[in-house]
Write an enzyme that holds these catalytic residues in place. Structure first.
Site: not given
Ligand code: C5P
Length: 411
Positions: A220, A289, A299, A317-319, A339, A357
């Site tokens: 991105n 995402d 390749k 995963p959502d960190i 953010f 979150k």
């Molecule tokens: O992608 P999104 O808008 O939900 O991101 C919101 C926050 O969550 C950001 O701080 C981003 O760094 C964090 N995030 C994350 N892991 C993800 C998606 C987002 O830590 N898979």
């Protein structure tokens, strides 16, 4: 509206006395002087006779726009006390380069030329003394020089360390003077109140890169500038900072431990095991995402008549949510900041994200307006409501955000 702000002047209002002693690194001091002035400082140059062998006082006068002082017997000064006048008006004295000889003199308290005399005369509680050594590697390693460096630190000076690499003498090793940008950072740090001293901050920044095959991927438009600015500002304010960064074209911030990652999974693997040891977690990375579920080991070849490749996706995963969850499970002290880069309805989307979150502070920004740019505008959302940080440089916003986080942590 154009997204331009005033150029950052982090040293506005500061008066720096820049001392030069003899060394070939004097050529870097010309750049340092210019950098200090661009950063908003006024600069008063003081040189030893030896420094004048390496660079002309005329050059330093032209760059600083002030008379250069060399002798303690200069009768152009009405009270003939340059050492008192110069050291009293300074916010900091920076000696760059500092020769082995001048280090020895300062460690001993000698005062037989204007520069050493002025250092001894400085009000030590009010005016920090920063020393940037510069010499041949054998000289730098000499026990007497090392002893003098330790003595100077014990006496309250900040010895800035040395660079490593090729030296003017043809040898390679430790002892070069730090580069002007590095010196500028260290000078700014010395003049920044250490409000985060003793704290550990973990920061994520930049995009993730999700492989399609060994040569292609999905990413991105995050440049990493906002996260890198926060890392630099937190370090400057005294925190110990670890930055976990996706692929960006930015230099690692000075004195920040930077861990390079590519994918969201890498980011999770880097953050989760260490997060509990930190005081603040700032998730600034633009994490993809989804990743490609059927990524190819080789390749994917384009062949006439062959069907177009079809990609399948799986959720990453959502960190941030994982770290926040860990934090709640352990009932620890980690303050989590997220953010949200949106393209519309910032307040609505960002507020919802904060609740989803389960974090105390969410920072919203309009992604397309700021991607790759040096400026941004932030919307801070917590359980009390909204706070706007209007358009400013990312460097300035990082400083404001650190204050905002501190305020909420101390609440
Ligand atoms: O992608 P999104 O808008 O939900 O991101 C919101 C926050 O969550 C950001 O701080 C981003 O760094 C964090 N995030 C994350 N892991 C993800 C998606 C987002 O830590 N898979």
């Amino acid at each position: 509206m154009t997204l331009t702000t005033q150029v950052d002047k982090p040293l506005q209002g500061k008066h720096i006395v820049l001392g030069l002693s003899g060394g070939v690194a004097c050529y870097k001091s010309a750049m340092l002087c210019r950098g200090l002035i661009k950063a908003g400082a006024t600069v008063q140059v003081v040189m030893t006779e030896s420094a004048c062998q390496f660079i002309s006082p005329v050059t330093m006068q032209a760059l600083s726009n002030r008379q250069v002082f060399i002798s303690q017997w200069d009768n152009a000064i009405p009270n003939n006390m340059a050492h008192i006048n110069l050291s009293r008006e300074a916010d900091a004295i920076v000696i760059a380069p500092c020769s082995a000889d001048l280090m020895a003199k300062l460690a001993q308290g000698h005062a037989n030329d204007l520069l050493s005399l002025m250092c001894v005369a400085r009000p030590a509680q009010k005016v920090p003394l920063l020393v940037a050594p510069a010499m041949n590697r054998e000289m730098w390693e000499h026990p007497a020089v090392q002893r003098n460096a330790r003595q100077l630190e014990q006496d309250g000076a900040i010895v800035l360390g040395v660079g490593q690499g090729d030296q003017a003498c043809g040898e390679t090793g430790d002892g070069r003077m730090l580069e002007p940008d590095e010196l500028l950072h260290d000078i700014q740090k010395a003049l920044t109140p250490p409000i985060l001293k003793g704290q550990r901050w973990l920061i994520t920044a930049g995009p993730t890169f999700e492989a399609i095959d060994p040569v292609r991927g999905i990413t991105n438009r995050s440049s990493g500038k906002m996260g890198y600015s926060i890392a630099a500002a937190a370090q400057m304010a005294g925190a110990e900072v670890v930055l976990v960064s996706g692929p960006v074209a930015l230099a690692c911030p000075r004195h920040v431990q930077t861990i390079a990652i590519e994918s969201a999974q890498d980011l999770l693997n880097a953050c989760l095991p260490i997060a509990a040891g930190f005081d603040v977690f700032v998730a600034c990375a633009a994490v993809a995402d989804w990743r490609v579920a059927n990524a190819s080991d080789q390749k994917i070849k384009k062949e006439a008549g062959k069907a177009l490749p079809s990609l399948e996706f799986t959720e990453n995963p959502d960190i941030l949510a994982s770290v926040a969850q860990l934090e709640q499970a352990q009932n620890g002290q980690l303050f989590c900041v997220g953010f949200a880069a949106e393209s519309e309805n910032l307040q609505e989307h960002a507020s919802a994200k904060r609740l989803r979150k389960k974090i105390p502070l969410l920072v919203g920004n309009i992604g397309p307006a700021t991607f790759g740019k040096d400026e941004n505008a932030l919307l801070l959302i917590d359980d009390q409501g909204l706070e706007q940080l209007p358009l400013a440089s990312k460097t300035q916003l990082a400083i404001q955000l650190i204050d905002a986080i501190q305020k909420r942590r101390n609440h």
